[in-house]
Design a protein around this motif. Structure first.
Motif, short mmCIF file in Angstrom:
data_model
loop_
_atom_site.label_atom_id
_atom_site.label_comp_id
_atom_site.label_asym_id
_atom_site.label_seq_id
_atom_site.Cartn_x
_atom_site.Cartn_y
_atom_site.Cartn_z
N ASP A 135 38.15 32.30 38.11
CA ASP A 135 39.53 31.58 37.05
C ASP A 135 40.17 30.15 36.93
N LEU A 136 40.59 29.34 38.19
CA LEU A 136 41.08 28.56 38.28
C LEU A 136 40.69 27.39 37.52
N ARG A 137 39.12 27.08 37.61
CA ARG A 137 38.24 26.48 37.05
C ARG A 137 38.16 26.65 35.71
N ALA A 138 38.12 28.15 35.42
CA ALA A 138 38.18 27.98 33.90
C ALA A 138 38.80 27.60 33.21
N LEU A 139 40.29 28.00 33.79
CA LEU A 139 42.20 27.22 33.70
C LEU A 139 41.99 25.86 33.57
N GLY A 140 41.37 24.94 33.94
CA GLY A 140 40.89 23.42 34.65
C GLY A 140 42.36 23.32 35.82
N VAL A 185 47.66 39.80 40.05
CA VAL A 185 46.21 40.20 39.35
C VAL A 185 45.49 40.21 40.83
N ARG A 186 44.49 41.40 40.92
CA ARG A 186 43.77 41.59 41.66
C ARG A 186 42.53 41.72 41.54
N TYR A 187 42.21 40.28 43.12
CA TYR A 187 40.30 40.72 42.89
C TYR A 187 39.69 40.52 43.97
N GLY A 188 38.28 41.76 43.44
CA GLY A 188 37.62 42.06 44.25
C GLY A 188 36.62 40.80 45.65
N LYS A 189 37.09 39.72 45.47
CA LYS A 189 36.00 38.42 45.83
C LYS A 189 37.34 37.32 45.58
N LEU A 190 37.42 36.27 46.48
CA LEU A 190 38.56 35.54 46.42
C LEU A 190 37.42 34.41 45.20
N TRP A 191 36.13 34.31 45.14
CA TRP A 191 35.33 33.44 44.69
C TRP A 191 36.18 33.76 43.21
N THR A 192 35.99 35.12 43.22
CA THR A 192 36.50 35.35 41.23
C THR A 192 38.01 34.55 41.08
N LEU A 193 38.82 34.67 41.83
CA LEU A 193 39.52 33.68 42.07
C LEU A 193 38.94 32.65 41.54
N PHE A 194 38.58 31.24 42.37
CA PHE A 194 37.71 30.56 42.48
C PHE A 194 37.43 29.84 40.44
#
Length: 249
Positions: free
Chosen positions: A194-199, A183-192
């Motif tokens: 997604d991880l929060r949404a997944l729990g 997965v390619r992210y424009g910003k690191l917070w977007t990865l964070f």
């Protein structure tokens, strides 16, 4: 169950974060993708099941039509202490949850016992090099700022080890394979996000309770960009999903 397994994950915190994720409206494309793969594999078997349980999945997947009656997904069910009597189900499914149990061999034994003879177990869980970029970036940033590291990203099992665990738990015809998604992210917070949404945020027992400082976040971002950015500046994140298929004897 394994005698006195090492306590790597804070299970209460994990269940709470999974429950919060289930209430979120944020997209969980990794879970959706894994559930779709499970549904495809079930469809290829051309088999219908009477009773099934969904353990820890983010939401009931597109495999719902393969069984007449379902239990779960329910974040209150603890995969390490299943509340089901032996031979309860024809099918057990789990999507992106079993990588965060402290006693995976014991959990697999309980799943096998909960299945009827010739019952099917299918699961998807994170493994291999999942989030290796984030792990390395945190380690490098903390080593530079603090001279040491703290637990940030969970360890993940190798596909060969997971296949061996199925055999150890008493399953027959075990199969384990892995599919990698970058997965390619424009910003690191977007990865964070997604991880929060997944729990799937940090629930390691040895984690620090304090919030991440801006200085550390900036350092992690800098390390991530210097090591794992593509030519267009997008940040790569690896997710290895291991698929397990096995039968109860």
């Amino acid at each position: 169950m394994t005698k006195n397994p090492p306590q790597i994950f804070d299970r209460a915190a994990y269940r709470a974060r999974r429950a919060r994720g289930m209430r979120s409206s944020d997209a969980v494309f990794l879970a959706d993708e894994a559930a779709a793969h499970i549904a495809e594999r079930l469809g290829n078997m051309e088999r219908k099941f009477d009773s099934a349980v969904d353990l820890g999945s983010r939401a009931r997947g597109p495999y719902a039509d393969f069984a007449k009656a379902w239990i779960g997904p329910d974040p209150k069910i603890d995969e390490e202490a299943l509340p089901f009597p032996p031979a309860s189900f024809d099918l057990v499914v789990s999507v992106l949850a079993l990588h965060a149990v402290n006693d995976l061999p014991g959990a697999l034994v309980q799943i096998r016992r909960a299945l009827k003879p010739d019952g099917l177990f299918m699961a998807a869980l994170f493994g291999g090099e999942t989030l290796n970029e984030l792990r390395m970036s945190f380690a490098a940033a903390e080593a530079e700022l603090k001279g040491g590291t703290t637990p940030r990203v969970a360890p993940f099992a190798d596909v060969r080890d997971l296949g061996a665990l199925l055999q150890r738990a008493g399953f027959t015809r075990p199969v384990a394979d892995v599919e990698r998604t970058i997965v390619r992210y424009g910003k690191l917070w977007t990865l964070f996000r997604d991880l929060r949404a997944l729990g799937e945020t940090n629930v390691l027992v040895g984690r620090r309770a304090m919030m991440l400082s801006r200085k550390l976040l900036d350092a992690v971002t800098g390390e991530y960009k210097s090591r794992f950015a593509d030519i267009d500046g997008k940040l790569r994140a690896t997710f290895d999903v291991v698929y397990l298929t096995a039968y109860a004897s």
